[in-house]
Structures are given as C-alpha cells and as structure tokens.
Design a protein around this motif. Sequence first.
Motif, PDB file in Angstrom:
ATOM      1  N   GLN A 256       0.754  -1.079   0.089  1.00  0.00           N
ATOM      2  CA  GLN A 256       0.087   0.116   0.045  1.00  0.00           C
ATOM      3  C   GLN A 256       0.747   1.473   0.077  1.00  0.00           C
ATOM      4  OE1 GLN A 256      -0.288  -2.642   2.353  1.00  0.00           O
ATOM      5  NE2 GLN A 256      -0.447  -1.439   4.520  1.00  0.00           N
TER       6      GLN A 256
ATOM      7  N   LYS B 109      -1.114  -8.092  -7.811  1.00  0.00           N
ATOM      8  CA  LYS B 109      -1.290  -7.198  -6.766  1.00  0.00           C
ATOM      9  C   LYS B 109      -2.018  -5.723  -7.083  1.00  0.00           C
ATOM     10  CE  LYS B 109       0.619  -9.650  -3.487  1.00  0.00           C
ATOM     11  NZ  LYS B 109      -0.162 -10.148  -2.408  1.00  0.00           N
TER      12      LYS B 109
ATOM     13  N   ASP C  55      -4.002  -4.156  -4.222  1.00  0.00           N
ATOM     14  CA  ASP C  55      -2.953  -4.013  -3.034  1.00  0.00           C
ATOM     15  C   ASP C  55      -2.194  -2.899  -3.303  1.00  0.00           C
ATOM     16  OD1 ASP C  55      -3.926  -6.123  -1.587  1.00  0.00           O
ATOM     17  OD2 ASP C  55      -2.758  -7.837  -2.624  1.00  0.00           O
TER      18      ASP C  55
END
Length: 188
Positions: free
Chosen positions: A118, A164, A169
């Motif tokens: 993140q 991802k 994410d």
Amino acid sequence: MAPAVLLPRILFLFGIGFLAANTLLLADLWRYWRRKRSAQLTWPGAKPKFYGFTLGLGVLLGLLLAFKFFVQGRPLDQLFGEAMMFVYYGYLFPFSTRIARGFYQDGVWTDSGFMRWQDISAVSWKEDGPAITLVLIARTRSIARRLAMPGALYGQARRVLRDKVSAHDIHIGGTGLDLGSRDETDAV
C-alpha cells in the motif's frame, strides 16, 4: 586532553552509534524471520561490494576484544565500543545479507529494506544487460527503492505485480490529470 582519556570516550561514542545500527539490523532480521513464510517470489540478495573486507574486520575486532579482555585484563565497560562493532561486523551484517530479496504477501523486500504494497505509488523497470532493476516509488515519502533481480525472474515478477494491482493491493498514481481511463495494470 590526553590520548589515554580521549580514546576511550571516542570508542564509547562509536559504541553508542553501533548499538543503534545493531538495533536496526536486529529489527530487520526479526521482521524477515517473521515474514519469510509468506514469500511469493524471492531470490538471494547480491553480496555487498566489500563483503570480504567487512568479514575480515569482524575477525580482527574479535581478536582485539579477546586480547584486551584476556591478555590486558580490561574490564567489560571499557570494551563497549569494540564489542558493538564486533557484533555488527562479525554477526549482524553477515546475517543481514542472507535476507531474501523479492515479493512477500504483504510487500517487497528491496535492496535497502522492506516496503509494504500500500506504500507503493509508482513502479519502473530498468534493464542493464542481463540484470533487471525494479524501482519502487513510495506514496508518502519522496523515496525510491531499488530491487535488483535476476533476468530469468522478470516475467514472474511482472505477473506478481499485476496480480497485486488487480487485487488493489497497489494503487499506481498517475502523473498529470487522472481521468480514470488508464488501466493500472498497464503501468506494471
């Protein structure tokens, strides 16, 4: 001030600095040992340029400590600086080079430390012959972290990054006016 008084004080200050460095390396090693079960795609990191020199320095510091303690009979409080340097060069630094670089469930272990998914706002690739380098830009701080990887893992690394991004994410922040027409997976 006489050298016999000044030198122990300087070594004590070095000991405090190396105590801080040892604490940071211990924290990194602890985070790695806790995180290594969640590895997705990893490889051994390259040894630093002067790795042999630092190992030799650790051996010399160990011999110096043994000489000062056993032969000269110095008390332990006078050996603090040398002991902290010995722990750093003899143990913690060599162990820190064993941290596997690559992709983990909750982030990426780069050449300079760990970065959570993140926290990544931009991704770039740099190709230098057979070696490939992934450059990750942090969202909050203006820092870029490098991750050197073997060229044979380039396709797998891109696939992990795309997965991802698809799982949200990683949110790739674009430059300029973002009208929402750009697919984030194309940035990887």
